[in-house]
Design an enzyme around this catalytic site. Structure first.
Site, PDB file in Angstrom:
ATOM      1  N   LYS A   1     -60.300 -71.151  43.671  1.00 48.70           N
ATOM      2  CA  LYS A   1     -61.623 -71.788  43.683  1.00 48.70           C
ATOM      3  C   LYS A   1     -61.465 -72.991  44.597  1.00 48.70           C
ATOM      4  O   LYS A   1     -60.785 -73.950  44.257  1.00 48.70           O
ATOM      5  CB  LYS A   1     -62.021 -72.199  42.265  1.00 48.70           C
TER       6      LYS A   1
ATOM      7  N   GLY B   1     -70.495 -82.378  36.561  1.00 48.66           N
ATOM      8  CA  GLY B   1     -70.456 -83.197  35.350  1.00 48.66           C
ATOM      9  C   GLY B   1     -71.752 -83.927  35.034  1.00 48.66           C
ATOM     10  O   GLY B   1     -71.819 -84.681  34.063  1.00 48.66           O
TER      11      GLY B   1
ATOM     12  N   ALA C   1     -71.109 -75.948  38.416  1.00 44.59           N
ATOM     13  CA  ALA C   1     -71.337 -77.389  38.271  1.00 44.59           C
ATOM     14  C   ALA C   1     -72.790 -77.760  38.017  1.00 44.59           C
ATOM     15  O   ALA C   1     -73.711 -77.193  38.596  1.00 44.59           O
ATOM     16  CB  ALA C   1     -70.858 -78.163  39.495  1.00 44.59           C
TER      17      ALA C   1
ATOM     18  N   ASN D   1     -67.667 -76.550  32.809  1.00 41.57           N
ATOM     19  CA  ASN D   1     -66.576 -77.212  32.085  1.00 41.57           C
ATOM     20  C   ASN D   1     -67.134 -78.316  31.185  1.00 41.57           C
ATOM     21  O   ASN D   1     -67.130 -78.217  29.963  1.00 41.57           O
ATOM     22  CB  ASN D   1     -65.549 -77.760  33.085  1.00 41.57           C
TER      23      ASN D   1
END
Lengths: 88, 259
Positions: free
Chosen positions: B101, B162, B188, B210
């Site tokens: 990635k 994030g 993301a 994530n």
């Protein structure tokens, strides 16, 4: 004549402690015995070779070659592995 | 192949359309539980210096067995082509496959990709036999260039890494889906389950996240929510949603009304 005994190997057989040299490991200075191979270094650190990649002076060293490659004074070694991470 | 039907990464057909990151968890134990709850069978990991001071340090891969999970190393944190390429090569040397990635970050505040560097790094790594999944902007032109450079998939952002803002430009994601034939994986910016569902409803082949899971109050519960969201979104895409209308359209028959 079979394997050539290195000067430092002879040192060890005679019971002398081999001279130390300074290398850079993951950015930090470290003393290692003068005849250390990359494989010795990993065992000393208790790192399994299958889990990591080893770079010596910006060149990736194959796992099969770790036992053959001996360190020299001033060498720069990076030991890299996988850690938790997503993006950045 | 219909988009959204299955996700193939590096020649391997994955069971799940969800790929999860392994950062920001409280422990490896929690990471493992969250990954299990998410249903993902592909996880991304970062490539870093081994901690040489702590000889008893545990290894993440003891918790996420590479025989069970497809391990997708990333070049997270790399700001230049050289650094990203070096990291990718180390990942391959340390790892299990040619998958990478690819991230080439352009700026620490936004963590937006440096698309020029990304294209260069993609070309170099493809030539070296890597299976490259580049993290990119939601820019269809760049997506097309990445495909032409040999990328195995494109991973456009939904919003900054994030940020949890969700898909900010669904129209661009749709255009990317029409522009390229390789898998499109939104990477993301997902904040909650509905964001993941929207990505899949648009027809994306997968979603990678994530922070949305690891940063939730209950990460394992959120992982489960994400599993359902991705599955629901995919099914909705395959089912084909109704068109949007300005006025009502009754769903009960007009005939037979009591007069």
């Amino acid at each position: 004549m079979g394997a050539v005994l290195s000067e430092y190997g002879l040192f060890r057989i005679l019971g002398f402690r081999s001279p130390e040299m300074i290398v850079k490991l993951n950015g930090q200075s470290r003393d290692v015995p003068a005849d250390t191979t990359l494989s010795d270094l990993l065992s000393e650190l208790r790192i399994l070779p299958e889990r990591v990649a080893v770079e010596l002076n910006f060149n990736i060293i194959d796992r099969d070659s770790l036992q053959r490659v001996r360190l020299k004074e001033g060498d720069s070694i990076e030991i890299i592995g996988f850690v938790g991470g997503g993006s950045c | 192949m219909l988009r959204g039907e299955r996700l193939v990464v590096g020649g391997v057909e994955l069971k799940s359309h969800l790929i999860v990151g392994t950062g920001k968890y409280a422990s490896f134990e929690q990471t493992k539980k969250a990954v299990e709850a998410s249903g993902a069978d592909c996880v991304t990991v970062a490539v870093r210096r081994v901690n040489i001071l702590d000889k008893n340090q545990e290894n993440l891969l003891e918790y996420l067995d590479p025989k069970e999970y497809k391990i997708l190393p990333n070049t997270a944190g790399c700001y230049g082509v050289e650094e990203a390429v070096r990291t990718a090569r180390l990942a391959r040397a340390a790892g299990i496959s040619d998958l990478i990635k690819l991230e080439v970050i352009g700026d620490p505040k936004t963590l937006f990709p440096d698309t020029e560097g990304l294209l260069q790094a993609t070309r170099i790594l493809v030539k070296e036999g890597f299976i490259v999944l580049p993290y990119t902007n939601d820019d269809p032109i760049v997506a097309k260039k990445l495909q032409d450079a040999g990328a195995a998939a494109v991973m456009p952002l939904a919003a900054p890494i994030g940020s949890g803002l969700g898909i900010q430009n669904p129209f661009n994601i749709r255009i990317i889906l029409e522009t390229v034939s390789i898998p499109v994986i939104v990477d993301a910016g997902v904040g909650t389950a509905s964001d993941a569902a929207i990505a899949m409803e648009l027809g994306c082949d997968g979603v990678l996240m994530n922070t949305a899971i690891a940063g939730a109050k209950e990460p394992i519960l959120m992982a489960e929510a994400m599993r359902h969201a991705v599955e629901a979104g995919r099914l909705a895409f395959r089912a084909g949603r109704i068109g949007k209308k300005l006025y009502a359209n009754a769903s009960s028959p007009i005939e037979g009304m009591i007069e």
